[in-house]
Design a protein around this motif. Structure first.
Motif, PDB file in Angstrom:
ATOM      1  N   ARG A  19       0.836  -1.203   0.000  1.00 40.48           N
ATOM      2  CA  ARG A  19       0.000   0.000   0.000  1.00 40.48           C
ATOM      3  C   ARG A  19       0.875   1.259   0.000  1.00 40.48           C
ATOM      4  O   ARG A  19       0.601   2.216  -0.721  1.00 40.48           O
ATOM      5  CB  ARG A  19      -0.929  -0.015   1.216  1.00 40.48           C
ATOM      6  CG  ARG A  19      -2.049   0.986   1.080  1.00 40.48           C
ATOM      7  CD  ARG A  19      -3.080   0.926   2.188  1.00 40.48           C
ATOM      8  NE  ARG A  19      -3.376  -0.437   2.599  1.00 40.48           N
ATOM      9  CZ  ARG A  19      -3.672  -0.781   3.849  1.00 40.48           C
ATOM     10  NH1 ARG A  19      -3.724   0.123   4.797  1.00 40.48           N
ATOM     11  NH2 ARG A  19      -3.932  -2.029   4.160  1.00 40.48           N
ATOM     12  N   GLY A  22       2.368   1.614  -3.381  1.00 43.76           N
ATOM     13  CA  GLY A  22       1.341   2.116  -4.305  1.00 43.76           C
ATOM     14  C   GLY A  22       1.123   3.607  -4.127  1.00 43.76           C
ATOM     15  O   GLY A  22       1.005   4.347  -5.105  1.00 43.76           O
ATOM     16  N   SER A  23       1.082   4.059  -2.883  1.00 38.30           N
ATOM     17  CA  SER A  23       0.922   5.493  -2.615  1.00 38.30           C
ATOM     18  C   SER A  23       2.108   6.276  -3.157  1.00 38.30           C
ATOM     19  O   SER A  23       1.939   7.341  -3.762  1.00 38.30           O
ATOM     20  CB  SER A  23       0.791   5.746  -1.110  1.00 38.30           C
ATOM     21  OG  SER A  23      -0.387   5.175  -0.612  1.00 38.30           O
ATOM     22  N   LEU A  25       4.080   5.410  -5.647  1.00 37.94           N
ATOM     23  CA  LEU A  25       4.023   5.419  -7.110  1.00 37.94           C
ATOM     24  C   LEU A  25       2.972   6.401  -7.628  1.00 37.94           C
ATOM     25  O   LEU A  25       3.202   7.077  -8.635  1.00 37.94           O
ATOM     26  CB  LEU A  25       3.747   4.010  -7.636  1.00 37.94           C
ATOM     27  CG  LEU A  25       4.878   3.001  -7.435  1.00 37.94           C
ATOM     28  CD1 LEU A  25       4.429   1.603  -7.853  1.00 37.94           C
ATOM     29  CD2 LEU A  25       6.121   3.419  -8.194  1.00 37.94           C
ATOM     30  N   ARG A  26       1.836   6.505  -6.932  1.00 39.23           N
ATOM     31  CA  ARG A  26       0.819   7.487  -7.336  1.00 39.23           C
ATOM     32  C   ARG A  26       1.344   8.914  -7.175  1.00 39.23           C
ATOM     33  O   ARG A  26       1.114   9.775  -8.022  1.00 39.23           O
ATOM     34  CB  ARG A  26      -0.464   7.288  -6.531  1.00 39.23           C
ATOM     35  CG  ARG A  26      -1.294   6.111  -7.013  1.00 39.23           C
ATOM     36  CD  ARG A  26      -2.683   6.093  -6.380  1.00 39.23           C
ATOM     37  NE  ARG A  26      -2.648   6.035  -4.923  1.00 39.23           N
ATOM     38  CZ  ARG A  26      -2.493   4.931  -4.199  1.00 39.23           C
ATOM     39  NH1 ARG A  26      -2.330   3.778  -4.801  1.00 39.23           N
ATOM     40  NH2 ARG A  26      -2.494   4.978  -2.879  1.00 39.23           N
ATOM     41  N   MET A  27       2.054   9.168  -6.072  1.00 41.70           N
ATOM     42  CA  MET A  27       2.636  10.511  -5.876  1.00 41.70           C
ATOM     43  C   MET A  27       3.681  10.797  -6.951  1.00 41.70           C
ATOM     44  O   MET A  27       3.768  11.918  -7.467  1.00 41.70           O
ATOM     45  CB  MET A  27       3.265  10.620  -4.489  1.00 41.70           C
ATOM     46  CG  MET A  27       2.257  10.738  -3.370  1.00 41.70           C
ATOM     47  SD  MET A  27       2.993  11.146  -1.770  1.00 41.70           S
ATOM     48  CE  MET A  27       3.970   9.705  -1.440  1.00 41.70           C
ATOM     49  N   GLU A  28       4.469   9.790  -7.283  1.00 42.74           N
ATOM     50  CA  GLU A  28       5.482   9.976  -8.323  1.00 42.74           C
ATOM     51  C   GLU A  28       4.823  10.283  -9.670  1.00 42.74           C
ATOM     52  O   GLU A  28       5.255  11.183 -10.393  1.00 42.74           O
ATOM     53  CB  GLU A  28       6.343   8.715  -8.434  1.00 42.74           C
ATOM     54  CG  GLU A  28       7.467   8.847  -9.448  1.00 42.74           C
ATOM     55  CD  GLU A  28       8.299   7.588  -9.560  1.00 42.74           C
ATOM     56  OE1 GLU A  28       9.499   7.720  -9.819  1.00 42.74           O
ATOM     57  OE2 GLU A  28       7.751   6.476  -9.391  1.00 42.74           O
ATOM     58  N   ASP A  29       3.765   9.557 -10.009  1.00 40.29           N
ATOM     59  CA  ASP A  29       3.031   9.817 -11.249  1.00 40.29           C
ATOM     60  C   ASP A  29       2.454  11.225 -11.264  1.00 40.29           C
ATOM     61  O   ASP A  29       2.503  11.924 -12.283  1.00 40.29           O
ATOM     62  CB  ASP A  29       1.905   8.798 -11.439  1.00 40.29           C
ATOM     63  CG  ASP A  29       2.409   7.419 -11.811  1.00 40.29           C
ATOM     64  OD1 ASP A  29       3.578   7.295 -12.235  1.00 40.29           O
ATOM     65  OD2 ASP A  29       1.626   6.457 -11.676  1.00 40.29           O
ATOM     66  N   LYS A  30       1.917  11.656 -10.128  1.00 43.38           N
ATOM     67  CA  LYS A  30       1.342  13.003 -10.041  1.00 43.38           C
ATOM     68  C   LYS A  30       2.441  14.058 -10.217  1.00 43.38           C
ATOM     69  O   LYS A  30       2.253  15.042 -10.938  1.00 43.38           O
ATOM     70  CB  LYS A  30       0.642  13.196  -8.702  1.00 43.38           C
ATOM     71  CG  LYS A  30      -0.094  14.494  -8.588  1.00 43.38           C
ATOM     72  CD  LYS A  30      -0.883  14.591  -7.297  1.00 43.38           C
ATOM     73  CE  LYS A  30      -1.648  15.891  -7.225  1.00 43.38           C
ATOM     74  NZ  LYS A  30      -2.448  15.988  -6.007  1.00 43.38           N
ATOM     75  N   ASP A  32       5.299  13.666 -11.810  1.00 40.11           N
ATOM     76  CA  ASP A  32       5.711  13.624 -13.216  1.00 40.11           C
ATOM     77  C   ASP A  32       4.726  14.367 -14.101  1.00 40.11           C
ATOM     78  O   ASP A  32       5.115  15.107 -15.013  1.00 40.11           O
ATOM     79  CB  ASP A  32       5.846  12.171 -13.694  1.00 40.11           C
ATOM     80  CG  ASP A  32       7.077  11.470 -13.147  1.00 40.11           C
ATOM     81  OD1 ASP A  32       8.005  12.159 -12.660  1.00 40.11           O
ATOM     82  OD2 ASP A  32       7.109  10.220 -13.205  1.00 40.11           O
ATOM     83  N   SER A  33       3.445  14.171 -13.835  1.00 42.21           N
ATOM     84  CA  SER A  33       2.406  14.844 -14.610  1.00 42.21           C
ATOM     85  C   SER A  33       2.494  16.362 -14.436  1.00 42.21           C
ATOM     86  O   SER A  33       2.389  17.119 -15.414  1.00 42.21           O
ATOM     87  CB  SER A  33       1.036  14.338 -14.173  1.00 42.21           C
ATOM     88  OG  SER A  33       0.019  15.025 -14.837  1.00 42.21           O
TER      89      SER A  33
END
Length: 80
Positions: A19, A22-23, A25-30, A32-33
């Motif tokens: 978990r 996953g959190s 990776l979501r922060m990293e994606d955000k 990067d975006s």
């Protein structure tokens, strides 16, 4: 019974780790975006580069008479 308790505790720690990952990776994606959006906006807000302007200046006033003279000389050589 103790083994089952230890297994359950281990499974819980594994789930917490997944978990957390996953959190992350979501922060990293955000992030990067947001960086991609910032870079795109920066590129859009730059002054446009007029690549034709130096050529226009080079061939404008003084260059055009030399070109016209050369064209007229070629025409006369061809008998036109």
């Amino acid at each position: 019974m103790r083994q089952m308790h230890d297994k359950l505790a281990s499974d819980i720690e594994t789930l917490k780790g997944r978990r957390a990952m996953g959190s992350f990776l979501r922060m990293e994606d955000k992030a990067d975006s947001m960086l991609d959006e910032t870079n795109a906006m920066s590129e859009l807000n730059q002054e446009p580069v007029d690549e034709a302007k130096p050529l226009e200046e080079k061939y404008s006033s003084e260059g055009s008479t030399a070109v016209e003279d050369e064209l007229n000389r070629l025409k006369s050589d061809m008998g036109l």
